[in-house]
Design a protein around this motif. Structure first.
Motif, short mmCIF file in Angstrom:
data_model
loop_
_atom_site.label_atom_id
_atom_site.label_comp_id
_atom_site.label_asym_id
_atom_site.label_seq_id
_atom_site.Cartn_x
_atom_site.Cartn_y
_atom_site.Cartn_z
N THR A 136 0.82 -1.20 0.00
CA THR A 136 0.00 0.00 0.00
C THR A 136 0.86 1.26 0.00
N LEU A 137 1.95 1.24 0.73
CA LEU A 137 2.76 2.45 0.93
C LEU A 137 3.86 2.66 -0.11
N LEU A 138 4.41 1.58 -0.62
CA LEU A 138 5.57 1.71 -1.51
C LEU A 138 5.16 1.78 -2.97
N ASP A 139 5.84 2.67 -3.70
CA ASP A 139 5.68 2.75 -5.15
C ASP A 139 6.96 3.37 -5.73
N ARG A 140 6.97 3.63 -7.00
CA ARG A 140 8.17 4.12 -7.69
C ARG A 140 8.63 5.50 -7.21
N GLU A 141 7.79 6.21 -6.49
CA GLU A 141 8.11 7.57 -6.05
C GLU A 141 8.83 7.62 -4.71
N VAL A 142 8.90 6.52 -3.97
CA VAL A 142 9.47 6.55 -2.62
C VAL A 142 10.64 5.58 -2.48
N SER A 143 11.39 5.81 -1.42
CA SER A 143 12.51 4.91 -1.09
C SER A 143 12.19 4.19 0.22
N PHE A 144 12.86 3.08 0.43
CA PHE A 144 12.67 2.32 1.66
C PHE A 144 14.00 1.72 2.06
N TRP A 145 14.10 1.37 3.34
CA TRP A 145 15.29 0.69 3.84
C TRP A 145 14.86 -0.60 4.54
N CYS A 146 15.53 -1.68 4.19
CA CYS A 146 15.29 -2.99 4.78
C CYS A 146 16.66 -3.65 4.94
N ALA A 147 16.96 -4.14 6.14
CA ALA A 147 18.28 -4.73 6.41
C ALA A 147 18.51 -5.99 5.59
N ASP A 148 17.47 -6.76 5.37
CA ASP A 148 17.59 -8.02 4.64
C ASP A 148 17.64 -7.75 3.14
N GLN A 149 18.77 -8.03 2.51
CA GLN A 149 18.96 -7.73 1.08
C GLN A 149 18.00 -8.51 0.18
N LYS A 150 17.70 -9.74 0.56
CA LYS A 150 16.77 -10.54 -0.24
C LYS A 150 15.37 -9.92 -0.21
N ASN A 151 14.91 -9.54 0.99
CA ASN A 151 13.60 -8.89 1.11
C ASN A 151 13.59 -7.54 0.40
N SER A 152 14.71 -6.83 0.49
CA SER A 152 14.82 -5.54 -0.17
C SER A 152 14.67 -5.69 -1.69
N ALA A 153 15.36 -6.65 -2.26
CA ALA A 153 15.27 -6.90 -3.71
C ALA A 153 13.84 -7.32 -4.09
N PHE A 154 13.23 -8.15 -3.26
CA PHE A 154 11.86 -8.61 -3.51
C PHE A 154 10.89 -7.42 -3.52
N LEU A 155 11.01 -6.53 -2.52
CA LEU A 155 10.11 -5.38 -2.43
C LEU A 155 10.32 -4.42 -3.60
N HIS A 156 11.57 -4.25 -4.01
CA HIS A 156 11.87 -3.40 -5.17
C HIS A 156 11.21 -3.96 -6.42
N THR A 174 8.94 15.45 4.84
CA THR A 174 9.83 14.43 4.29
C THR A 174 10.41 13.52 5.38
N GLY A 175 10.02 13.74 6.64
CA GLY A 175 10.45 12.84 7.71
C GLY A 175 9.98 11.42 7.43
N ALA A 176 10.78 10.47 7.82
CA ALA A 176 10.50 9.06 7.52
C ALA A 176 9.35 8.50 8.36
N SER A 177 8.79 7.42 7.86
CA SER A 177 7.85 6.59 8.61
C SER A 177 8.59 5.29 8.93
N VAL A 178 8.58 4.91 10.20
CA VAL A 178 9.28 3.71 10.64
C VAL A 178 8.25 2.65 11.00
N ALA A 201 12.37 6.95 2.89
CA ALA A 201 11.08 7.50 3.31
C ALA A 201 10.37 6.53 4.25
N PHE A 202 10.59 5.23 4.03
CA PHE A 202 10.00 4.19 4.87
C PHE A 202 11.12 3.29 5.37
#
Length: 191
Positions: free
Chosen positions: A52-72, A115-119, A87-88
């Motif tokens: 719901t929150l993520l799309d091409r306009e925002v950035s996110f940080w996830c420690a797990d590289q596999k999950n990060s690639a999947f979400l991208h 522009t403050g992040a949502s955690v 941003a997230f």
């Protein structure tokens, strides 16, 4: 039934708006999360929020590289190289990592405080009771924020001390319950 990108995202978004409008209000995304049929290590309720929150306009940080690639791949959102660029922020489910994520997350600037992040933090266990005050809360509200809250709440408070700068927090659990804590919400432990 499969996840419907329009219908289910709208339902989750409405629940988030309800929770941000009335901080401390538990909302549920369990029904929508139950429609997800993706093979991933990301728990269904968290994935429903992220879809719901993520799309091409925002950035996110996830420690797990596999999950990060999947979400991208799934959302088109940009993985951030550092927490401060996201941003997230998906906080790891332990107190030390959650505190680190809150300390490093971007709190915005005076020109663009929005522009403050949502955690996003997983609520595990019940922990002590907390009193919430601020906009959207009539007088005060009491709620359990999870067993690690006593460690991360002071860090969040420090990050939010210079309004309008600050971080928004979205708490979630594996049962699909979600609680939003906007930067304007004051939190204190009930003795």
């Amino acid at each position: 039934m499969n996840w419907d990108a329009v219908h289910h995202s709208q339902q989750v978004y409405r629940q988030l708006v309800q929770s941000f409008s009335y901080p401390g209000t538990l909302v549920s995304v369990a029904q929508e999360a139950g429609t997800l049929e993706l093979e991933t290590a990301i728990p269904g309720p968290l994935l429903a929020l992220l879809l719901t929150l993520l799309d091409r306009e925002v950035s996110f940080w996830c420690a797990d590289q596999k999950n990060s690639a999947f979400l991208h791949q799934l959302t088109g959102a940009r993985p951030a190289a550092e927490i401060a660029q996201a941003a997230f922020v998906l906080a790891e489910p332990n107190a030390a990592a959650t505190c680190e994520a809150l300390e490093q997350a971007y709190a915005g600037n005076l020109i663009d405080p929005q522009t403050g992040a949502s955690v996003l933090i997983e609520m595990t266990g019940s922990g002590p009771q907390w009193r919430l005050r601020g906009p959207g809360i009539l007088d005060s509200k009491h709620i359990h924020l999870g067993e690690t809250a006593s460690e991360w709440v002071p860090v969040r408070s420090r990050q939010n001390r210079e309004f309008p700068l600050g971080l928004d927090v979205i708490l979630w659990n594996r049962q699909g319950e979600v609680v939003a804590l906007p930067r304007t919400t004051q939190i204190e432990e009930v003795q």
